[in-house]
Structures are given as structure tokens and as C-alpha cells.
Motif scaffolding. Structure first.
Motif, short mmCIF file in Angstrom:
data_model
loop_
_atom_site.label_atom_id
_atom_site.label_comp_id
_atom_site.label_asym_id
_atom_site.label_seq_id
_atom_site.Cartn_x
_atom_site.Cartn_y
_atom_site.Cartn_z
N ALA A 1 1.28 8.77 1.91
CA ALA A 1 1.10 7.84 0.45
C ALA A 1 0.26 6.60 0.97
O ALA A 1 -0.27 5.05 0.67
CB ALA A 1 2.11 7.31 0.52
N PHE A 2 0.02 5.97 2.17
CA PHE A 2 0.41 4.78 2.62
C PHE A 2 -1.11 5.03 2.55
O PHE A 2 -2.29 3.60 2.51
CB PHE A 2 0.54 4.64 4.18
N LEU B 1 -6.96 2.80 -2.58
CA LEU B 1 -6.66 2.66 -3.51
C LEU B 1 -7.13 0.70 -3.22
O LEU B 1 -7.64 0.34 -4.39
CB LEU B 1 -5.53 2.47 -4.25
N PHE B 2 -6.78 0.10 -2.35
CA PHE B 2 -6.97 -1.04 -2.54
C PHE B 2 -8.37 -1.18 -1.55
O PHE B 2 -9.52 -1.70 -1.99
CB PHE B 2 -6.26 -1.71 -1.36
N SER C 1 -10.51 0.50 -2.57
CA SER C 1 -11.76 1.15 -3.87
C SER C 1 -11.93 -0.20 -4.72
O SER C 1 -12.35 -0.62 -5.72
CB SER C 1 -10.93 1.94 -4.25
N PHE D 1 2.01 9.26 -5.88
CA PHE D 1 3.18 10.17 -5.95
C PHE D 1 3.81 10.37 -6.42
O PHE D 1 4.17 11.77 -7.47
CB PHE D 1 3.36 10.53 -4.42
N GLY E 1 1.40 4.00 -2.61
CA GLY E 1 0.99 5.41 -2.43
C GLY E 1 1.73 6.40 -3.07
O GLY E 1 2.14 7.35 -3.72
N GLU F 1 -2.90 6.34 0.86
CA GLU F 1 -3.50 6.30 -0.05
C GLU F 1 -3.37 5.23 -0.92
O GLU F 1 -4.34 4.77 -1.95
CB GLU F 1 -2.77 7.56 -1.19
N GLY F 2 -2.66 4.34 -0.33
CA GLY F 2 -2.21 2.92 -1.15
C GLY F 2 -3.56 2.56 -0.30
O GLY F 2 -4.37 1.39 -1.20
N MET F 3 -3.78 2.11 1.18
CA MET F 3 -4.90 2.16 1.23
C MET F 3 -6.28 1.95 0.65
O MET F 3 -6.98 1.54 0.55
CB MET F 3 -5.00 1.75 3.05
N ALA G 1 0.80 -1.18 -0.10
CA ALA G 1 0.02 0.38 0.17
C ALA G 1 0.40 0.73 0.63
O ALA G 1 0.56 2.04 -0.46
CB ALA G 1 -1.32 -0.15 1.19
#
Lengths: 196, 196, 196, 196
Positions: D162-163, D169-170, D172, C170, C166, D165-167, C162
Motif C-alpha cells: 500500500a505504501f 501515485l505521488f 506519477s 485497495f 495506497g 502504491e501510494g508513493m 502515501a
DNA sequence: CATGAATGAGTTTTCATTCAT
DNA sequence: GATGAATGAAAACTCATTCAT
């Protein structure tokens, strides 16, 4: 080879369809679909052969102007001034211009349309200017046979073309009789003969 | 009475706005909102004073043509041919037409636009025809002072107007210098003098 | 056999062309003809090798994901954890992911594009989910060497991915410097080391 | 006044309609008519209130981002760090971000969509960058209460975002359970607490 | 296999006009 | 009278897809 011909064929077909359309509606009011309908093709085709409506117009103008320019050139190229009297020569020029252009109502309409578009469209204006400059040069060259002063020959040419243009304008909008157009053209021709 | 004036004022304001717009875009491409913006009024107002976009156009054409017709008439009405030599008289006519109309680039543009519209719009065409017939009659009447043959006087007038029209066309699209326009106009004027 | 290879060759050529196109336009805005042009083939061909535009996309995604998955697998398969310290091992993983994926701006863009498409396209979503599950399993298996709790190992892996995701987001949109991306990646790596 | 409100009301209505549409189709595939239908208005209205489809998008992005930014700001502005322990404070931040953003599947989708659009659209990218810079600054300012080194505080913030954001993404694209998302978020929160 | 001509559904956008306030 | 919100028809243009050669 065959492919190329098909392409040119289609393009011509479309340009001729536009020509037909312009007898009924202004270019602005003529839609891509109108042209397509008259050409008997799908409207998408027009975008396949031309990249925009303006592109069709530009090609159409070239087609029309080159067409008449070529006709004129072909005619006069075969006329050897040495074998004609001045009067005969001038008469031939007038005959061609009058019958093929000035009194050609359909063509006059097209030209009025093109002049109008050129007011607001740079590309069309450039094309129009270039074409007229060429015509002026060519006719001036022809009558230079009878006039020594080159500047004067050019001025006379410009005056002639302006007059023809004005008469074409009239013929596009007035009935031929109401303005006695043939007589006026004849009178003008006589004056030109006097000048030369 | 005051009401009436306010109304006429507003209408004029709108017609003048259209005049301004036509220097930039064709009538077709000029939107009701364009005109309203230039006139500084709400676009809804245009439909209050005129019943459609075409109605604005028709009123505008009347306004422009009457305006210049009136100017010309006012001028020539004060000229007593008996007190002028033929040359002076002709020169005055040419001066007016050349400077106020033929060489008036903005006006020439408007006229080209109107001619074009008339190709496809009956009402505009009728108006244009009527106006030109009137102008022809008026000018023919003036030069009849020097020419006995009425038909010939009319033909000369038509030729003159056609020529001016053509020159106006040129002045609307070519730069004045590139076609030596002033010289051509002068040369033409001399020829007319010879004829009369 | 040769046939087969030629076919595969052509397909790859097309997929690579799409890859190039996606650096400039979204898949939605990339037309079949755009891809064909970049691939240097006739656009009709694309429908011969793939049954639709979506089919090209699906094959493309497989190609991209398998490509990087394979690269990673090839790398780690050769690394024998027994010969590396934990720190070295982790560092190698990070080096690969950071340089080849997270900081690879072009690739990050592609992935953002794929994530977006997956929101609205079931087939793409299924492919994306399967791929990520596989990656999670593989990386979790690797770090399981240092962590006994399998669930925890998986959670840490998910957190890592994750985070990388992210950071890739960026790096696809921000300049590397503006977010101090390298430092942040390094700091994160240190924390992971502490955890393991 | 009333007028102004009607305008804002209508605009909001349209932006909300777009929000709804984006749950089903990408912005690219969402047509002006789709939005109009959902908003329950004539499609011409959309062009009355916004000057283009892109203009709607830009306004929508502002609306979404400002909305969540404002919610967050309102929340944290009322939290006096002196009355909270560090753990409580961090927990509150995480609670807000997790529930309102990261785990908000609909919102996550919207953000993925915006990220993707920003890849190919300068204006959107600029807006996105500005918003994230602001968020980074604001969160960094908050945690600076516990960290002296400002650069480090910023790096930690970037890593956190960032983290998240990545989560997002997951969340979603994956079902919440399949990735054990809550647990992972909790674990990450604990690590952050250790760092601060 | 390859080509490119043709199709037609669908998109954004413009705009004259209407009309309630 | 004036305003501006709303309508809906029509425009140019795009493009995936098909198919005859």
C-alpha cells in the motif's frame, strides 16, 4: 404543442425518406446518411429522433402498414353491404386491393423487403404477423356476410391474401404485361365470386 | 477431368455452405468468412473459385433453382397423363409442390431472400424472371392437357404459382398451424380441379 | 444576492450529480446528458453555468477536495493538543482519515478517478498537487507538536499519506475483508505512535 | 512456426504501441487509430489480432503485469536468504521495487491508469485483484523467513505494498524532489527492518 | 434563463478484396 | 492451389457544443 408537431413532422419526413431510399437500395444497403441526405437533414438528427437504425425501420413498418390498413378500413367502413350486391361488394374489395396494393409496384417492393427482413428479425416478424392476422380477421369478417362457415371464410381469406401476395411479388419483379397480371387477377376474382 | 471435378466439388461445397448460412442471416449480413467457416475452407479460396461475393450469389441461385427445377422435371417426365386421371395428376403436382417447395420452410426462406435481392440486383432479377417464365411454361404445358385455351391455361398456371408463392411466404414466417395452411392448400387444389 | 445563491445552488446541484455519475462511469464516459439527467435539469443548462465539460470537472474537483479539507480542518481546529495525550491525538487523526476517507469506498473511487485524470490534464494536476501540498503541510504541522525535526515530520507525513492513499486504492477495488484492511490500518497506526 | 512468431511479434508491437500512447493520453482517449499509427500498422490490423479495443487492453495489462512479476520473480529466485543478512535481503527487495516500480514514473502512470479502469471494468478489476493477491502472497512468503506469524507477515506485506502504491501515485504526479521521495522511501525501509 | 433541435467531428468495428509467400 | 496478413472504405453511433426560440 408546436414542439410535438415539429417532432412528428421530422419523424415523418425521415420515414418518407426511407420509403424513397427503399426504391433504390435494400434497407441493409441504405445507410443512415443516405436517408439523411434524402430527408435533407443532418445524419445526427436521425439518431436524435430514433434510437437506432432498427428503430427507424420498426417505425417505418408501422407507418406503412397502418397507413394502408387505415385506408382500407376507411373505405370499407363506408360500404354498407346491404346496399350492394355481392358482386359489387367483392369487386370493390378487389379494386382496392389490386390497384392500391397488388399492382402498386413500389408498395409491393416495400412489402417484399419487409417480408425478407422479417425472416431474420424477430421484432419485424412479430409486427408483420400481427398485421396480417388483423387483416385476415378483418377481411374474413367482411366476407362472412356471404359465408356461414367461419372457418371456411377464414381459409378463403387466407387463400385470397396468399394469392394477392404472390401476385404482388410478381408485379414487383415482372413487367405487368409479361405475366398478363390484370387478366389473372380478374379470373381469380370471378372464381371467388363463385365460391361465395 | 479429375481436376475439373475437384473444382466443381469445391464450388458446390461453397454453395452449400451459403445455403446453410442463409438459414441464419441474410446474404448481406453473411460474410465471406462466415461461408468459408461453414464450408471448412480458407476464406481466400472463395475468391479463387468465384470472382466476388456477388458471383457466389449468382452461382448459388442457379444451383438452387436448377436443382428444384430438375427434381420437378424428373418427376413429371415419368408421369404419363394418359395413365392417370385428371384428379390423380393434379394431386401429384400439388403433392410435389406443397411438400417440396411451399411447405418447405427452409426453401421458402431462401426464395424470399432471392426475391428480395432481385428487387435491387439486375442480374439476379434476370435469372429469377427466366426461371419463373420457364416454370410457368412447363406447368402450363402440363395442364394444357386438360385445357384447350392456351392463354387461359397460362393464366391459371400463373394464378397457381402466385398462390403457391404467397403460401410459401406465409409458411416462411407464420407457424403452419396459425394459418391452417394445409387446409387452405387442399381447398385451393379442389378449386383448381373444378376449373380444369 | 438571491440570484447569486440560486446560481450557486444550481451549480452545486450539477456537481453533486457528477459525483453520483462517477460511481457508475468514468468521467470520460459520463456524458453531459448523463449529468443533466441525474441533476434533473436540461442539458443546455450545463453549458450556461459552466463553459465546458472540463470546466465542470475542475469545479467538481475543487468542490470535493475543499469539502473534505474543510471537514478535516474543522475537526482538528477544535482539538487542543494540550488536552490530549499523543496516543489520543494520533488516534483521532487516524479515525477521521480512515473512516471518512481511506475506508470510504465511494470517495476512494473518486480520488482514483481524479488521480488518473491528473496524469493527462495539467489543470487538474496543478489542483491536485496544490491540495496535497496543503494537506501535507497541515498534517505535518500537527505532528510537529511531537517531533522537533521539521523535515522528518514532513517525511513521516508524506509516508503516512502515501500509505493511506495506497490503502484507499485497495479499498476502492478489493473487498475490505480480503485484505484485512482494518487490521493493517491499526498496525500502521501503532507504528506511527512508536515513531512519534 | 514462423507464422506463430509473426503473430506474436505483431501483437507485442501493438501492445508496446499502446504503452507508448498511454504516456500521452488515457486509454479512453487513445483511439485504435492512435495505436495503429504509433505501431506503424494499418488500423484494420488491430482488429485482426485483437477482437476489440477492450481485448487489446486486457492483453496489455497481462503483458505489463506479467512482465514485472516475472522480472521480480527471476531476481528473488536467485537470492538465497541463507547467504544474505536480513538487512541486505530487505534492501535488495526495496531496491528492486523502488527503482523498477515505485520510482519508475512511466510505469506508475500506467498503474494509475489501470487502477482507474478497474473501477469501472469487471474484467480488468478481476485481473488486477488476481495479480495483487499473487504479489502479496509471494512477498509475504519471502518475509515469512523472518516472521513466524503468517497473518502478521501478510499484514506487513499489505502495508508495504500500500505504501509503495501510494508513493508510486505521488511519483506519477509530483516531481521527485518536491516530496523528498527518496528520503521517505529510505525511512520506511528502516522501519520495516525494525519490524522484521 | 430554459429548452431541445441541430451539427459535425470523431469513434469502434466490419468486411470484401488483394497479394506475397 | 492454399494461406492468412494487410488494406481501406464505409458503416452505425456518440456526444460536446451551439443557437434559435
Amino acid at each position: 404543442m408546436a414542439r410535438k408537431n415539429v417532432q412528428e413532422e421530422r419523424k415523418l419526413q425521415i420515414l418518407k425518406a426511407l420509403d424513397t431510399c427503399l426504391q433504390k437500395k435494400s434497407f441493409e444497403k441504405t445507410s443512415i446518411k443516405d436517408i439523411a441526405t434524402v430527408a435533407g437533414v443532418n445524419h445526427g438528427v436521425l439518431h436524435y429522433y430514433f434510437k437506432s437504425k432498427e428503430d427507424i425501420l420498426l417505425n417505418y413498418i408501422t407507418y406503412v402498414m397502418d397507413d394502408y390498413g387505415t385506408q382500407a378500413r376507411e373505405m370499407f367502413i363506408t360500404m354498407n353491404p346491404e346496399k350492394w350486391t355481392k358482386a359489387q361488394y367483392i369487386e370493390e374489395i378487389f379494386k382496392f386491393v389490386n390497384n392500391r396494393i397488388t399492382l402498386n409496384k413500389n408498395l409491393s417492393r416495400i412489402f417484399v423487403e419487409i417480408w425478407e427482413i422479417s425472416l431474420y428479425n424477430k421484432k419485424v416478424r412479430a409486427k408483420l404477423q400481427a398485421t396480417y392476422f388483423r387483416w385476415i380477421d378483418e377481411i374474413a369478417a367482411m366476407i362472412s356476410y356471404y359465408i356461414d362457415d367461419k372457418t371456411y371464410a377464414r381459409d378463403v381469406t387466407i387463400a385470397m391474401i396468399a394469392f394477392w401476395e404472390g401476385m404482388a411479388l410478381f408485379s414487383s419483379v415482372f413487367s405487368r404485361d409479361s405475366l398478363n397480371i390484370e387478366e389473372v387477377l380478374k379470373g381469380f376474382q370471378d372464381r371467388i365470386l363463385e365460391i361465395l
